[in-house]
Scaffold this motif. Structure first.
Motif, PDB file in Angstrom:
ATOM      1  N   VAL A  67       0.879  -1.162   0.000  1.00  0.00           N
ATOM      2  CA  VAL A  67       0.000   0.000   0.000  1.00  0.00           C
ATOM      3  C   VAL A  67       0.912   1.207   0.000  1.00  0.00           C
ATOM      4  CG1 VAL A  67      -1.754   1.317   1.232  1.00  0.00           C
ATOM      5  CG2 VAL A  67      -1.863  -1.184   1.211  1.00  0.00           C
ATOM      6  N   GLY A  68       0.822   2.001  -1.063  1.00  0.00           N
ATOM      7  CA  GLY A  68       1.697   3.158  -1.175  1.00  0.00           C
ATOM      8  C   GLY A  68       1.295   4.037  -2.333  1.00  0.00           C
ATOM      9  N   ARG A  69       2.178   4.947  -2.677  1.00  0.00           N
ATOM     10  CA  ARG A  69       1.898   5.936  -3.721  1.00  0.00           C
ATOM     11  C   ARG A  69       2.586   5.556  -5.030  1.00  0.00           C
ATOM     12  NH1 ARG A  69      -1.741   9.302  -1.954  1.00  0.00           N
ATOM     13  NH2 ARG A  69      -1.579   9.816   0.226  1.00  0.00           N
ATOM     14  N   LEU A  70       1.870   5.756  -6.128  1.00  0.00           N
ATOM     15  CA  LEU A  70       2.444   5.545  -7.451  1.00  0.00           C
ATOM     16  C   LEU A  70       3.463   6.648  -7.685  1.00  0.00           C
ATOM     17  CD1 LEU A  70       2.057   3.676  -9.943  1.00  0.00           C
ATOM     18  CD2 LEU A  70       0.659   5.506 -10.899  1.00  0.00           C
ATOM     19  N   THR A  71       4.699   6.286  -8.066  1.00  0.00           N
ATOM     20  CA  THR A  71       5.769   7.278  -8.177  1.00  0.00           C
ATOM     21  C   THR A  71       5.814   7.996  -9.519  1.00  0.00           C
ATOM     22  OG1 THR A  71       7.389   5.666  -8.946  1.00  0.00           O
ATOM     23  CG2 THR A  71       7.211   5.986  -6.564  1.00  0.00           C
ATOM     24  N   ALA A  72       5.302   7.356 -10.582  1.00  0.00           N
ATOM     25  CA  ALA A  72       5.348   7.932 -11.929  1.00  0.00           C
ATOM     26  C   ALA A  72       4.265   7.260 -12.775  1.00  0.00           C
ATOM     27  CB  ALA A  72       6.721   7.707 -12.566  1.00  0.00           C
ATOM     28  N   GLU A  73       4.073   7.766 -13.984  1.00  0.00           N
ATOM     29  CA  GLU A  73       3.095   7.162 -14.898  1.00  0.00           C
ATOM     30  C   GLU A  73       3.468   5.701 -15.165  1.00  0.00           C
ATOM     31  OE1 GLU A  73       0.517   8.653 -16.828  1.00  0.00           O
ATOM     32  OE2 GLU A  73       0.738  10.604 -15.825  1.00  0.00           O
ATOM     33  N   PRO A  74       2.501   4.795 -15.166  1.00  0.00           N
ATOM     34  CA  PRO A  74       2.781   3.416 -15.573  1.00  0.00           C
ATOM     35  C   PRO A  74       3.249   3.388 -17.037  1.00  0.00           C
ATOM     36  CG  PRO A  74       0.661   3.571 -14.474  1.00  0.00           C
ATOM     37  CD  PRO A  74       1.117   4.973 -14.736  1.00  0.00           C
ATOM     38  N   VAL A  75       4.098   2.430 -17.356  1.00  0.00           N
ATOM     39  CA  VAL A  75       4.675   2.326 -18.701  1.00  0.00           C
ATOM     40  C   VAL A  75       4.275   0.996 -19.334  1.00  0.00           C
ATOM     41  CG1 VAL A  75       6.842   2.228 -20.014  1.00  0.00           C
ATOM     42  CG2 VAL A  75       6.631   3.767 -18.040  1.00  0.00           C
ATOM     43  N   VAL A  76       3.742   1.060 -20.555  1.00  0.00           N
ATOM     44  CA  VAL A  76       3.414  -0.151 -21.309  1.00  0.00           C
ATOM     45  C   VAL A  76       4.677  -0.602 -22.027  1.00  0.00           C
ATOM     46  CG1 VAL A  76       2.006  -1.140 -23.154  1.00  0.00           C
ATOM     47  CG2 VAL A  76       1.025   0.569 -21.604  1.00  0.00           C
ATOM     48  N   VAL A  77       5.033  -1.883 -21.874  1.00  0.00           N
ATOM     49  CA  VAL A  77       6.251  -2.432 -22.464  1.00  0.00           C
ATOM     50  C   VAL A  77       5.877  -3.620 -23.339  1.00  0.00           C
ATOM     51  CG1 VAL A  77       8.472  -3.533 -21.983  1.00  0.00           C
ATOM     52  CG2 VAL A  77       7.609  -1.755 -20.454  1.00  0.00           C
ATOM     53  N   GLU A  78       6.359  -3.603 -24.588  1.00  0.00           N
ATOM     54  CA  GLU A  78       6.194  -4.775 -25.447  1.00  0.00           C
ATOM     55  C   GLU A  78       7.533  -5.485 -25.524  1.00  0.00           C
ATOM     56  OE1 GLU A  78       4.736  -6.226 -29.831  1.00  0.00           O
ATOM     57  OE2 GLU A  78       4.094  -4.278 -29.098  1.00  0.00           O
ATOM     58  N   LEU A  79       7.527  -6.744 -25.121  1.00  0.00           N
ATOM     59  CA  LEU A  79       8.749  -7.540 -25.111  1.00  0.00           C
ATOM     60  C   LEU A  79       9.057  -8.098 -26.497  1.00  0.00           C
ATOM     61  CD1 LEU A  79       8.086  -9.500 -21.799  1.00  0.00           C
ATOM     62  CD2 LEU A  79       9.496  -7.465 -22.126  1.00  0.00           C
ATOM     63  N   PRO A  80      10.312  -8.482 -26.756  1.00  0.00           N
ATOM     64  CA  PRO A  80      10.660  -9.070 -28.052  1.00  0.00           C
ATOM     65  C   PRO A  80       9.796 -10.292 -28.394  1.00  0.00           C
ATOM     66  CG  PRO A  80      12.655  -8.540 -26.841  1.00  0.00           C
ATOM     67  CD  PRO A  80      11.490  -8.301 -25.910  1.00  0.00           C
ATOM     68  N   SER A  81       9.293 -10.962 -27.374  1.00  0.00           N
ATOM     69  CA  SER A  81       8.438 -12.136 -27.592  1.00  0.00           C
ATOM     70  C   SER A  81       7.051 -11.749 -28.101  1.00  0.00           C
ATOM     71  CB  SER A  81       8.277 -12.908 -26.278  1.00  0.00           C
ATOM     72  OG  SER A  81       7.570 -12.106 -25.339  1.00  0.00           O
ATOM     73  N   GLY A  82       6.731 -10.453 -28.020  1.00  0.00           N
ATOM     74  CA  GLY A  82       5.395  -9.992 -28.404  1.00  0.00           C
ATOM     75  C   GLY A  82       4.467  -9.820 -27.218  1.00  0.00           C
ATOM     76  N   ASP A  83       4.866 -10.319 -26.050  1.00  0.00           N
ATOM     77  CA  ASP A  83       4.058 -10.144 -24.847  1.00  0.00           C
ATOM     78  C   ASP A  83       4.058  -8.670 -24.433  1.00  0.00           C
ATOM     79  OD1 ASP A  83       3.506 -12.860 -24.607  1.00  0.00           O
ATOM     80  OD2 ASP A  83       5.230 -13.232 -23.311  1.00  0.00           O
ATOM     81  N   THR A  84       2.963  -8.255 -23.829  1.00  0.00           N
ATOM     82  CA  THR A  84       2.846  -6.885 -23.342  1.00  0.00           C
ATOM     83  C   THR A  84       2.659  -6.903 -21.833  1.00  0.00           C
ATOM     84  OG1 THR A  84       1.832  -6.213 -25.419  1.00  0.00           O
ATOM     85  CG2 THR A  84       1.548  -4.734 -23.556  1.00  0.00           C
ATOM     86  N   LEU A  85       3.299  -5.956 -21.162  1.00  0.00           N
ATOM     87  CA  LEU A  85       3.122  -5.811 -19.729  1.00  0.00           C
ATOM     88  C   LEU A  85       3.121  -4.339 -19.384  1.00  0.00           C
ATOM     89  CD1 LEU A  85       6.294  -5.903 -17.744  1.00  0.00           C
ATOM     90  CD2 LEU A  85       6.430  -6.941 -19.998  1.00  0.00           C
ATOM     91  N   VAL A  86       2.725  -4.033 -18.169  1.00  0.00           N
ATOM     92  CA  VAL A  86       2.788  -2.670 -17.658  1.00  0.00           C
ATOM     93  C   VAL A  86       3.731  -2.679 -16.469  1.00  0.00           C
ATOM     94  CG1 VAL A  86       1.486  -0.844 -16.489  1.00  0.00           C
ATOM     95  CG2 VAL A  86       0.496  -2.011 -18.445  1.00  0.00           C
ATOM     96  N   THR A  87       4.659  -1.737 -16.446  1.00  0.00           N
ATOM     97  CA  THR A  87       5.563  -1.601 -15.307  1.00  0.00           C
ATOM     98  C   THR A  87       5.218  -0.315 -14.563  1.00  0.00           C
ATOM     99  OG1 THR A  87       7.286  -0.419 -16.516  1.00  0.00           O
ATOM    100  CG2 THR A  87       7.418  -2.823 -16.506  1.00  0.00           C
ATOM    101  N   PHE A  88       5.408  -0.352 -13.254  1.00  0.00           N
ATOM    102  CA  PHE A  88       5.139   0.820 -12.428  1.00  0.00           C
ATOM    103  C   PHE A  88       5.877   0.651 -11.101  1.00  0.00           C
ATOM    104  CE2 PHE A  88       1.926  -2.360 -11.767  1.00  0.00           C
ATOM    105  CZ  PHE A  88       1.620  -2.349 -10.413  1.00  0.00           C
ATOM    106  N   ARG A  89       6.006   1.748 -10.369  1.00  0.00           N
ATOM    107  CA  ARG A  89       6.685   1.705  -9.073  1.00  0.00           C
ATOM    108  C   ARG A  89       5.746   2.244  -7.997  1.00  0.00           C
ATOM    109  NH1 ARG A  89      11.934   0.950  -8.118  1.00  0.00           N
ATOM    110  NH2 ARG A  89      13.205   0.448  -9.913  1.00  0.00           N
ATOM    111  N   VAL A  90       5.796   1.570  -6.862  1.00  0.00           N
ATOM    112  CA  VAL A  90       5.011   1.991  -5.705  1.00  0.00           C
ATOM    113  C   VAL A  90       5.978   2.358  -4.584  1.00  0.00           C
ATOM    114  CG1 VAL A  90       3.287   1.295  -4.002  1.00  0.00           C
ATOM    115  CG2 VAL A  90       3.084   0.504  -6.369  1.00  0.00           C
ATOM    116  N   SER A  91       5.833   3.552  -4.046  1.00  0.00           N
ATOM    117  CA  SER A  91       6.650   4.010  -2.938  1.00  0.00           C
ATOM    118  C   SER A  91       5.915   3.689  -1.639  1.00  0.00           C
ATOM    119  CB  SER A  91       6.875   5.520  -3.052  1.00  0.00           C
ATOM    120  OG  SER A  91       7.615   5.996  -1.954  1.00  0.00           O
ATOM    121  N   VAL A  92       6.567   2.894  -0.789  1.00  0.00           N
ATOM    122  CA  VAL A  92       5.952   2.480   0.475  1.00  0.00           C
ATOM    123  C   VAL A  92       6.799   2.953   1.647  1.00  0.00           C
ATOM    124  CG1 VAL A  92       4.774   0.484  -0.516  1.00  0.00           C
ATOM    125  CG2 VAL A  92       7.062   0.207   0.391  1.00  0.00           C
ATOM    126  N   GLN A  93       6.126   3.308   2.734  1.00  0.00           N
ATOM    127  CA  GLN A  93       6.836   3.702   3.948  1.00  0.00           C
ATOM    128  C   GLN A  93       7.660   2.534   4.449  1.00  0.00           C
ATOM    129  OE1 GLN A  93       6.895   6.689   5.648  1.00  0.00           O
ATOM    130  NE2 GLN A  93       5.727   7.565   3.954  1.00  0.00           N
TER     131      GLN A  93
END
Length: 123
Positions: free
Chosen positions: A17-43
């Motif tokens: 449980v924390g704060r989102l540090t920046a905009e989530p990023v959509v990443v397409e891997l060389p395999s063609g799979d797609t994911l979203v990366t993001f960072r959560v800042s927690v106390q």
């Protein structure tokens, strides 16, 4: 018998449980799979048995890298904004990949569920 006991006590469950540090990023891997990366800042809390863990160096928060793979979860997370208070549940994963001719690793939380608890008031 020991393996059965180990399986019963082993767990890889994470709840952040924390704060989102920046905009989530959509990443397409060389395999063609797609994911979203993001960072959560927690106390940073005190470690068991320690009243001041992490305080000596002045570190008060941890920025935890997270990923989301399922389409429904990705669609939800890309709408998040920096500063949103979020809850992420999932598992710790260690990923290995090739970069610059070397094998590298990364530890992250693979989200299985995530939600906004409170929107950021910053525009």
């Amino acid at each position: 018998m020991q393996d059965q006991v180990d399986d019963e006590v082993a767990a890889n469950d994470v709840r952040l449980v924390g704060r989102l540090t920046a905009e989530p990023v959509v990443v397409e891997l060389p395999s063609g799979d797609t994911l979203v990366t993001f960072r959560v800042s927690v106390q940073r809390g005190a470690a068991p048995g320690s009243a001041v863990a992490g305080r000596a160096a002045g570190q008060r928060v941890d920025s935890v890298p997270c990923t989301a793979w399922t389409p429904r979860l990705r669609r939800s997370i890309v709408a998040w904004r920096p500063g949103d208070l979020v809850e992420v549940s999932g598992s710790v994963r260690c990923r290995f990949y090739q970069a610059g001719g070397a094998t590298r690793s990364r530890v992250e939380v693979e989200a299985s569920a995530a939600r906004i608890m409170r929107r950021s008031t910053a525009a």
